[in-house]
Design a protein around this motif. Structure first.
Motif, PDB file in Angstrom:
ATOM      1  N   GLU A  88      87.751  13.785  72.883  1.00 59.50           N
ATOM      2  CA  GLU A  88      86.444  14.276  73.325  1.00 59.50           C
ATOM      3  C   GLU A  88      86.578  15.464  74.269  1.00 59.50           C
ATOM      4  OE1 GLU A  88      84.187  11.128  74.986  1.00 59.50           O
ATOM      5  OE2 GLU A  88      84.291   9.857  73.202  1.00 59.50           O
ATOM      6  N   GLU A  89      87.561  15.427  75.151  1.00 60.07           N
ATOM      7  CA  GLU A  89      87.748  16.543  76.084  1.00 60.07           C
ATOM      8  C   GLU A  89      88.115  17.824  75.341  1.00 60.07           C
ATOM      9  OE1 GLU A  89      90.587  15.401  78.988  1.00 60.07           O
ATOM     10  OE2 GLU A  89      89.302  13.871  79.918  1.00 60.07           O
ATOM     11  N   GLY A  90      88.949  17.696  74.319  1.00 57.69           N
ATOM     12  CA  GLY A  90      89.322  18.872  73.534  1.00 57.69           C
ATOM     13  C   GLY A  90      88.135  19.454  72.782  1.00 57.69           C
ATOM     14  N   ILE A  91      87.269  18.575  72.241  1.00 56.93           N
ATOM     15  CA  ILE A  91      86.077  19.055  71.536  1.00 56.93           C
ATOM     16  C   ILE A  91      85.125  19.756  72.505  1.00 56.93           C
ATOM     17  CG2 ILE A  91      84.026  18.322  70.263  1.00 56.93           C
ATOM     18  CD1 ILE A  91      85.687  16.102  69.025  1.00 56.93           C
ATOM     19  N   ALA A  92      84.948  19.156  73.706  1.00 62.74           N
ATOM     20  CA  ALA A  92      84.070  19.768  74.700  1.00 62.74           C
ATOM     21  C   ALA A  92      84.594  21.128  75.133  1.00 62.74           C
ATOM     22  CB  ALA A  92      83.934  18.843  75.910  1.00 62.74           C
ATOM     23  N   ALA A  93      85.906  21.256  75.291  1.00 61.66           N
ATOM     24  CA  ALA A  93      86.493  22.543  75.675  1.00 61.66           C
ATOM     25  C   ALA A  93      86.316  23.577  74.567  1.00 61.66           C
ATOM     26  CB  ALA A  93      87.973  22.362  75.999  1.00 61.66           C
ATOM     27  N   LEU A  94      86.425  23.130  73.312  1.00 64.88           N
ATOM     28  CA  LEU A  94      86.238  24.054  72.185  1.00 64.88           C
ATOM     29  C   LEU A  94      84.802  24.565  72.124  1.00 64.88           C
ATOM     30  CD1 LEU A  94      87.433  25.366  69.632  1.00 64.88           C
ATOM     31  CD2 LEU A  94      86.800  23.296  68.376  1.00 64.88           C
ATOM     32  N   LEU A  95      83.837  23.670  72.344  1.00 67.97           N
ATOM     33  CA  LEU A  95      82.434  24.086  72.309  1.00 67.97           C
ATOM     34  C   LEU A  95      82.070  24.940  73.511  1.00 67.97           C
ATOM     35  CD1 LEU A  95      80.783  20.746  71.140  1.00 67.97           C
ATOM     36  CD2 LEU A  95      81.082  22.823  69.791  1.00 67.97           C
ATOM     37  N   LYS A  96      82.742  24.726  74.624  1.00 70.15           N
ATOM     38  CA  LYS A  96      82.449  25.489  75.833  1.00 70.15           C
ATOM     39  C   LYS A  96      82.766  26.961  75.655  1.00 70.15           C
ATOM     40  CE  LYS A  96      83.145  25.320  80.828  1.00 70.15           C
ATOM     41  NZ  LYS A  96      83.873  24.658  81.948  1.00 70.15           N
ATOM     42  N   GLY A  97      83.706  27.277  74.758  1.00 71.81           N
ATOM     43  CA  GLY A  97      84.042  28.681  74.500  1.00 71.81           C
ATOM     44  C   GLY A  97      82.953  29.451  73.790  1.00 71.81           C
ATOM     45  N   ARG A  98      81.932  28.737  73.247  1.00 75.73           N
ATOM     46  CA  ARG A  98      80.744  29.343  72.620  1.00 75.73           C
ATOM     47  C   ARG A  98      81.053  30.124  71.340  1.00 75.73           C
ATOM     48  NH1 ARG A  98      76.468  29.051  76.365  1.00 75.73           N
ATOM     49  NH2 ARG A  98      76.935  27.203  77.605  1.00 75.73           N
ATOM     50  N   LYS A  99      82.303  30.106  70.862  1.00 72.09           N
ATOM     51  CA  LYS A  99      82.608  30.756  69.591  1.00 72.09           C
ATOM     52  C   LYS A  99      82.307  29.830  68.413  1.00 72.09           C
ATOM     53  CE  LYS A  99      86.212  33.834  71.383  1.00 72.09           C
ATOM     54  NZ  LYS A  99      87.634  34.271  71.259  1.00 72.09           N
ATOM     55  N   THR A 100      82.360  28.540  68.669  1.00 74.54           N
ATOM     56  CA  THR A 100      82.103  27.526  67.649  1.00 74.54           C
ATOM     57  C   THR A 100      80.767  26.861  67.955  1.00 74.54           C
ATOM     58  OG1 THR A 100      84.467  27.116  67.383  1.00 74.54           O
ATOM     59  CG2 THR A 100      82.954  25.420  66.572  1.00 74.54           C
ATOM     60  N   VAL A 101      79.852  26.860  66.978  1.00 73.03           N
ATOM     61  CA  VAL A 101      78.519  26.299  67.221  1.00 73.03           C
ATOM     62  C   VAL A 101      78.535  24.782  67.177  1.00 73.03           C
ATOM     63  CG1 VAL A 101      77.385  28.356  66.328  1.00 73.03           C
ATOM     64  CG2 VAL A 101      77.864  26.463  64.784  1.00 73.03           C
ATOM     65  N   ALA A 102      79.469  24.185  66.441  1.00 72.86           N
ATOM     66  CA  ALA A 102      79.512  22.727  66.326  1.00 72.86           C
ATOM     67  C   ALA A 102      80.887  22.306  65.821  1.00 72.86           C
ATOM     68  CB  ALA A 102      78.426  22.217  65.383  1.00 72.86           C
ATOM     69  N   VAL A 103      81.173  21.037  66.000  1.00 70.77           N
ATOM     70  CA  VAL A 103      82.417  20.435  65.504  1.00 70.77           C
ATOM     71  C   VAL A 103      82.038  19.240  64.640  1.00 70.77           C
ATOM     72  CG1 VAL A 103      84.577  19.277  66.118  1.00 70.77           C
ATOM     73  CG2 VAL A 103      83.750  21.189  67.509  1.00 70.77           C
ATOM     74  N   LEU A 104      82.550  19.217  63.410  1.00 72.35           N
ATOM     75  CA  LEU A 104      82.350  18.090  62.505  1.00 72.35           C
ATOM     76  C   LEU A 104      83.645  17.280  62.461  1.00 72.35           C
ATOM     77  CD1 LEU A 104      80.391  19.465  59.407  1.00 72.35           C
ATOM     78  CD2 LEU A 104      79.579  17.868  61.128  1.00 72.35           C
ATOM     79  N   ARG A 105      83.536  16.000  62.713  1.00 73.81           N
ATOM     80  CA  ARG A 105      84.718  15.140  62.629  1.00 73.81           C
ATOM     81  C   ARG A 105      84.454  14.083  61.561  1.00 73.81           C
ATOM     82  NH1 ARG A 105      87.414  12.688  68.010  1.00 73.81           N
ATOM     83  NH2 ARG A 105      85.486  11.451  68.099  1.00 73.81           N
ATOM     84  N   VAL A 106      85.166  14.218  60.448  1.00 76.78           N
ATOM     85  CA  VAL A 106      85.017  13.288  59.331  1.00 76.78           C
ATOM     86  C   VAL A 106      85.904  12.082  59.600  1.00 76.78           C
ATOM     87  CG1 VAL A 106      85.166  12.995  56.833  1.00 76.78           C
ATOM     88  CG2 VAL A 106      84.601  15.242  57.793  1.00 76.78           C
ATOM     89  N   SER A 107      85.333  10.914  59.472  1.00 75.60           N
ATOM     90  CA  SER A 107      86.044   9.680  59.783  1.00 75.60           C
ATOM     91  C   SER A 107      87.283   9.505  58.906  1.00 75.60           C
ATOM     92  CB  SER A 107      85.101   8.487  59.605  1.00 75.60           C
ATOM     93  OG  SER A 107      85.796   7.268  59.744  1.00 75.60           O
ATOM     94  N   ASP A 108      88.318   8.873  59.459  1.00 82.37           N
ATOM     95  CA  ASP A 108      89.539   8.606  58.692  1.00 82.37           C
ATOM     96  C   ASP A 108      89.264   7.692  57.504  1.00 82.37           C
ATOM     97  OD1 ASP A 108      90.887  10.129  60.534  1.00 82.37           O
ATOM     98  OD2 ASP A 108      91.536   8.423  61.757  1.00 82.37           O
ATOM     99  N   LYS A 109      88.254   6.835  57.652  1.00 78.78           N
ATOM    100  CA  LYS A 109      87.926   5.898  56.575  1.00 78.78           C
ATOM    101  C   LYS A 109      86.757   6.406  55.726  1.00 78.78           C
ATOM    102  CE  LYS A 109      89.497   1.838  59.158  1.00 78.78           C
ATOM    103  NZ  LYS A 109      89.130   0.493  59.660  1.00 78.78           N
ATOM    104  N   PHE A 110      86.531   7.730  55.763  1.00 83.21           N
ATOM    105  CA  PHE A 110      85.394   8.293  55.022  1.00 83.21           C
ATOM    106  C   PHE A 110      85.516   7.996  53.523  1.00 83.21           C
ATOM    107  CE2 PHE A 110      83.247  11.604  52.626  1.00 83.21           C
ATOM    108  CZ  PHE A 110      82.004  11.673  53.244  1.00 83.21           C
TER     109      PHE A 110
END
Length: 394
Positions: A88-110
């Motif tokens: 979660e911290e890595g995703i929050a840091a990625l979004l904080k850079g404002r270059k990425t509008v969203a992060v999609l995380r597909v479940s391992d059991k998708f």
């Protein structure tokens, strides 16, 4: 023989136009508001069209598990970038850079849940503080449409029509036009276009009354064979003429700016014609005369030049209050709005921009709402000018 008030008018205009600093201020206030309005709307256009021009980057964790969904996202002009699993911290840091509008995380059991016809989890991470809300909703729409297609295919495989899940078919029709939406969105901004009516003639009104009294030149002027009313009317018309010319030029410049901007990109339009603008300008002329009359009357009753400046600087804010309140309360257009100075001009311009045609009554009421109190203020100033206590500042 030239009327005496015309002699005073020419004299005051000549003295005002001789001052280069005053001319610079008049030009600034005439140009400033249309330029600011154009800049604000241009930023709105740029913000609305930026995703279409540049696309939007979406970071995806586990993109290979949902290839069809990834294809549909690319068709919506999303740039997908597959990233390694992160917390979660890595995703929050990625979004904080404002270059990425969203992060999609597909479940391992998708894939496992998909094949077993159980809900397959997809996580959508976004930063609500960033200005990416519209693109986030687009991602949600794609995911919802993707899920609906899967549900429909599964129903067909079991011999059930997908229409079973949609017993009601809602059809939406919007009768609003771009022009009407424009009037609602920029109605409060239009009030600023009439504010220079109270700015452009203020310096002349103060200098020709409180200023001349401090310099003792008013005594010399009153010693001439002219009535007090002639002196007041001449000074009033001098200040009002500067305001009328400035506001007319400002409205014309604002019309050019609004006609040039691609407002259709943000669902707006500016369809006011030059003929309609000319009618609005004519109806707005008494507003400048009203502002000049009030300024002359108040400046005459001030004990000094500085006191007149302080008083009028505060009084200039009063005409903006009704327009701001009407915009905040989101009130519908009513007849009483055409009876309030400045609010009437704002309402008239908004209705002309929205419908293109307005009946004659609003024009007449707008004209009279400023003309009548202007004449009353001039009459009061003329009566005040007859007082020796005023002239001698005692």
């Amino acid at each position: 023989m030239k009327p005496r008030f015309m002699v005073v008018l020419v004299k005051e205009l000549r003295e005002t136009l001789r001052d280069k600093r005053t001319l610079a201020m008049l030009a600034l206030f005439t140009v400033m508001y249309p330029v600011v309005l154009g800049f604000i709307l241009q930023q709105m256009v740029n913000r609305a069209t930026k995703p279409e021009r540049e696309g939007a980057e979406v970071a995806v964790i586990g993109a290979a598990r949902a290839p069809t969904l990834m294809t549909q996202l690319r068709q919506k002009n999303f740039t997908l970038r597959e990233v390694a699993p992160m917390d979660e911290e890595g995703i929050a840091a990625l979004l904080k850079g404002r270059k990425t509008v969203a992060v999609l995380r597909v479940s391992d059991k998708f894939a496992e849940n998909y094949e077993a016809m159980r809900p397959a989890a997809i996580e959508l991470w976004f930063d609500s503080a960033a200005d990416t809300g519209s693109r986030t909703r687009d991602i949600e729409d794609v995911i919802n449409a993707y899920g609906s297609n899967i549900a429909g295919a599964r129903l067909l495989a079991h011999g059930v029509s997908p229409a079973t899940l949609s017993p009601i078919k809602l059809q939406r029709y919007d009768t609003g036009t771009n022009a009407s939406r424009s009037a609602a969105m920029i109605g409060s901004i239009l009030a600023a276009l009439f504010f220079p009516s109270f700015m452009l003639g203020m310096a002349t009104a103060i200098d020709s009354t409180a200023g001349e009294r401090e310099r003792r030149s008013l005594e010399v002027l009153m010693a001439q064979p002219a009535r007090a009313a002639d002196l007041v009317v001449g000074k009033w018309l001098a200040a009002g003429t500067l305001a009328m010319v400035g506001v007319t030029l400002e409205l014309a410049l604002a019309h050019l700016v609004l006609s040039w901007l691609p407002l259709e990109e943000i669902g707006m339009a500016w369809s006011l014609s030059w003929g309609g603008l000319a009618m609005v300008c004519i109806a707005a002329l008494p507003l400048s005369l009203f502002a000049a009359a009030v300024q002359v009357a108040l400046a005459m009753n001030s004990k000094s030049f500085k006191e007149a400046q302080s008083l009028l600087s505060f009084v200039m804010l009063v005409p903006m209050v009704p327009g701001v309140l009407v915009s905040m309360l989101d009130l519908k257009t009513a007849t009483w709005m055409y009876l309030v100075p400045m609010l009437s001009d704002q309402t008239l311009l908004r209705e002309m921009a929205r419908t293109g045609q307005v009946e004659a009554v609003p024009f007449v009421l707008t004209f009279l709402s400023s003309a009548v109190p202007a004449l009353a203020a001039v009459a009061f100033a003329s009566w005040r000018m007859k007082s020796e206590r005023y002239v001698l500042a005692v």
